[in-house]
Every structure is written in structure tokens, then in C-alpha cells.
Design a protein around this motif. Structure first.
Motif, mmCIF file in Angstrom:
data_model
loop_
_atom_site.group_PDB
_atom_site.id
_atom_site.type_symbol
_atom_site.label_atom_id
_atom_site.label_comp_id
_atom_site.label_asym_id
_atom_site.label_seq_id
_atom_site.Cartn_x
_atom_site.Cartn_y
_atom_site.Cartn_z
ATOM 1 N N GLN A 142 -6.132 39.326 57.143
ATOM 2 C CA GLN A 142 -5.804 39.101 58.562
ATOM 3 C C GLN A 142 -4.316 39.302 58.832
ATOM 4 N N ALA A 143 -3.524 39.186 57.777
ATOM 5 C CA ALA A 143 -2.077 39.397 57.964
ATOM 6 C C ALA A 143 -1.705 40.877 57.879
ATOM 7 N N LEU A 144 -2.667 41.718 57.485
ATOM 8 C CA LEU A 144 -2.371 43.155 57.379
ATOM 9 C C LEU A 144 -2.615 43.842 58.716
ATOM 10 N N ALA A 145 -1.985 44.979 58.891
ATOM 11 C CA ALA A 145 -2.260 45.772 60.092
ATOM 12 C C ALA A 145 -3.528 46.577 59.845
ATOM 13 N N TYR A 169 -2.343 54.441 66.490
ATOM 14 C CA TYR A 169 -1.172 53.798 65.863
ATOM 15 C C TYR A 169 0.023 54.715 65.688
ATOM 16 N N GLU A 227 -1.635 46.041 66.858
ATOM 17 C CA GLU A 227 -3.008 45.955 66.381
ATOM 18 C C GLU A 227 -3.988 45.734 67.533
ATOM 19 N N GLU A 261 5.518 47.213 59.242
ATOM 20 C CA GLU A 261 4.316 46.364 59.233
ATOM 21 C C GLU A 261 4.273 45.466 60.468
ATOM 22 N N ASN A 262 5.443 44.921 60.839
ATOM 23 C CA ASN A 262 5.489 44.029 62.009
ATOM 24 C C ASN A 262 5.203 44.792 63.288
ATOM 25 N N TYR A 264 3.322 47.518 63.499
ATOM 26 C CA TYR A 264 1.881 47.789 63.517
ATOM 27 C C TYR A 264 1.105 46.541 63.924
ATOM 28 N N LYS A 265 1.564 45.421 63.412
ATOM 29 C CA LYS A 265 0.856 44.166 63.700
ATOM 30 C C LYS A 265 0.884 43.894 65.205
#
Ligand code: SF4
Length: 346
Positions: free
Chosen positions: A326-329, A81, A76, A69-70, A72-73
Motif C-alpha cells: 500500500q505504500a508503493l505507487a 503516470y 496514484e 516515489e512520492n 507517483y504516490k
């Protein structure tokens, strides 16, 4: 063989090269990151991403152990991806199979997920000065013009031809700078349209210039048209103002990223909502969006639907608090619709 144009190009590169952050290092990992980011993406866009990514994941160990997840973030907004996912898988492979040290040879580098022929050649030559070539469309364009070669650069056989040729061009012990000089010439001077021949350091050796064929070369057959897929994108909002997002399966297009649910043409919205144990209270249009991938276009029509009830979740689904997405990728593909959703909810 005397390498006259090659040396002229090298000298020009050393005097005129752009000051780019990945040119200040010989760290193969950092060069790898830059090469992956630069695929399909402009240099100006890549610079801040590159610097942030290396600050977050400064080496192979850091990237290997980071939650996906980090990763991907941090990616972003860059798009494509699968490159980020493969970069992490690649880093894990380097740890497991190569004791954490990137191999020097292009053939070994190609055993790492996400590293193809071009990237392997670029890393091997730039980080280790190994005699490897890195041939892409830019390099084939320069070659086709320099030698007034009319082979179709869309054909795999032509690429093979230029790979062999380009290997023979490399001045001994200078593969890194030479490959970069070819890339730089293709990016700044020998442009697809409007080549800047008067400023070109290899003009005196260029057969296309001499014979007036610059604009006619390289020969490239037309690509097949991208496939168009139409979707209805649903922003389902429940009584607590939470929105349903779905995480895509790891493999495949936009794997591991979060999207608003999408129904293909022909799928019924009411039945989908009912299948989740929900009832629609109000349905409002959310606008249209279009996203172009390499071989695919998504035509999307958004709908904001206030729902009540609930029971089952779709695969990968989760109700996300207002703004919590907003915290999601989230991929850029739905950015316009997510913005429209935020405006509608505020
Ligand atoms: Fe390209 Fe023109 Fe230079 Fe030839 S002279 S390599 S066409 S920029």
C-alpha cells in the motif's frame, strides 16, 4: 475586425464560469499542474488531486527535489503516470534552464518536457495573458460548428488550421479568459452530443445552428482500434506471506510504478517460477481484469501462487511484506487484482 461573438462569449464566461481552484491563481506552476492533470481526466476527479499535489509540492523547487516515489504516490489513481514523471522532469528543467521561473512565451514553454502545444498555449495565456491559443478537440468542435466547417478534426492539418484561426479570435489583452471561455463553452454547452444550443451565448453567430448541422459537426474520422495484449498476472506468495512486486523501468508505459509480475501469452508460468529458484506449492485463480490505455488494452488473468524457495529476483523485483504494497505507487491497471489478492490473504 469586430469580435462580436468573442466578446459575447467572454461576458458569458465571466458571469457563468465554474468556481474551480486553478481559476483562483495566476501562478504558472499551479496552472501547469492543473492542465496536466486535466488531460484525459474529469474536472471533478482532478480537484482533490490538484489540491493535495500543491499542498505536497507547492512550487517548482519542491517538486524538483521530491523523490519520484512520492510524486507517483500523490498521482496514484489519476492514471497516465508518465504525466507525473514529465511534470517533475519539467520542473527540473525550469530550475536548470530558466532559473526557476516559468517562461511567458508558448514557444519557450514547449521546450519543457511534458509541455506540448496545447499546454504551452494554456499556461502562456492564462498565467501571463500572452496572445497564445490553446486548441484541443473541444475548441475545434466549437470552431467547426460556429463556422459550419467540414474539415476532418482528426487530421493534423485541421488542427493547424484551427490554431491559426483561434489566434485571430483572441480579444486584445484577454487571452487567458478568452481561451478559458472557449474551453468552458465546449465543456458545458457545446457538447459533443446533445449540444445545449438554447443556452448558448454565441448561438446567433453559429452557422451550424442556423443550418441544422449541429449534430453532424465536427467531422471526425474513426480512430484505429486499440491493440489488445493478453497477460497472466502472478501474485507469488512466499512462506513469509510476502508478495513479489516488480518496479517498471523509468521510461515507457507505467514507468517507475510497481506491478505484480506479468507474463505475455505464450510464456510458461512454471518456467518463470523455476527461473527465480522457486517451486509452486499451490495455484489458485485470482480473477480477470481489463485495463484500457489510450491506444492499448490489457486483458489480464490473475493467478495466486504459493511458492517456496527463492534465489534470484526478476529485474526491479522485491518481496514485499503483506500489506506493505500500500505504500508503493501501484497503477490502477492492476488494482482489481491487488484487491483480490488482499481478500485472498486476509
Ligand atoms: Fe455549439 Fe449550439 Fe452554441 Fe453552435 S449554438 S456553438 S452548436 S452550442
Amino acid at each position: 475586425m469586430e469580435k462580436t461573438w468573442q466578446l459575447a462569449l467572454l461576458n458569458w464566461y465571466r458571469e457563468n464560469k465554474r468556481d474551480l481552484p486553478w481559476r483562483k491563481t495566476r501562478d504558472p506552476y499551479a496552472i501547469w499542474v492543473s492542465e496536466i492533470m486535466l488531460q484525459q481526466t474529469r474536472v471533478d476527479t482532478v480537484i482533490p488531486y490538484y489540491e493535495r499535489f500543491l499542498a505536497l509540492f507547492p512550487d517548482i523547487q519542491a517538486l524538483s527535489g521530491a523523490p519520484i516515489e512520492n510524486v507517483y504516490k500523490a498521482w496514484e489513481g489519476l492514471g497516465y503516470y508518465s504525466r507525473a514523471r514529465n511534470l517533475q522532469r519539467g520542473a527540473q528543467t525550469v530550475l536548470e534552464r530558466f532559473d526557476g521561473a516559468m517562461p511567458r512565451e508558448a514557444a519557450l514553454l514547449q521546450k519543457i518536457p511534458g509541455i506540448g502545444e496545447y499546454t504551452a498555449g494554456a499556461i502562456s495565456s492564462i498565467a501571463f495573458d500572452q496572445p497564445a491559443c490553446a486548441v484541443d478537440g473541444n475548441v475545434m468542435r466549437v470552431g467547426a460548428r460556429l463556422y459550419a466547417d467540414e474539415q476532418d478534426i482528426a487530421l493534423p492539418a485541421t488542427k493547424k488550421y484551427w490554431q491559426k484561426e483561434a489566434l485571430g479570435w483572441i480579444p486584445q489583452g484577454q487571452a487567458g479568459d478568452f481561451n478559458q471561455s472557449l474551453m468552458e463553452l465546449g465543456a458545458l454547452v457545446c457538447l459533443p452530443r446533445g449540444a445545449k444550443c438554447p443556452d448558448c451565448p454565441v448561438r446567433q453567430w453559429c452557422r451550424a445552428f442556423e443550418t441544422g448541422q449541429v449534430e453532424a459537426l465536427p467531422v471526425k474520422s474513426a480512430k484505429a482500434k486499440p491493440k489488445v495484449e493478453c497477460y497472466r498476472v502472478l501474485a507469488l506468495v512466499d512462506e513469509k506471506e510476502r508478495v513479489l512486486f516488480c518496479r517498471r523501468p523509468e521510461d515507457g508505459l507505467l514507468g517507475g510504478l510497481w506491478l505484480l509480475p506479468m507474463l505475455a501469452r505464450g510464456e510458461d508460468v512454471e518456467s518463470y517460477i523455476a527461473s527465480l529458484g522457486l517451486t509452486a506449492l499451490e495455484r489458485l485463480p485470482l480473477g480477470r481484469a481489463r485495463h484500457v490505455f489510450t491506444h492499448l488494452v490489457w486483458e489480464m488473468e490473475g493467478e495466486l501462487i504459493y511458492v517456496r524457495g527463492g534465489g534470484s529476483l526478476p529485474q526491479g523485483g522485491a518481496w514485499v511484506e503483506k500489506g506493505g504494497w500500500q505504500a508503493l505507487a501501484l497503477p490502477g491497471a492492476q488494482a482489481k487484482l491487488v484487491r483480490a489478492l488482499e481478500e485472498a490473504l486476509c
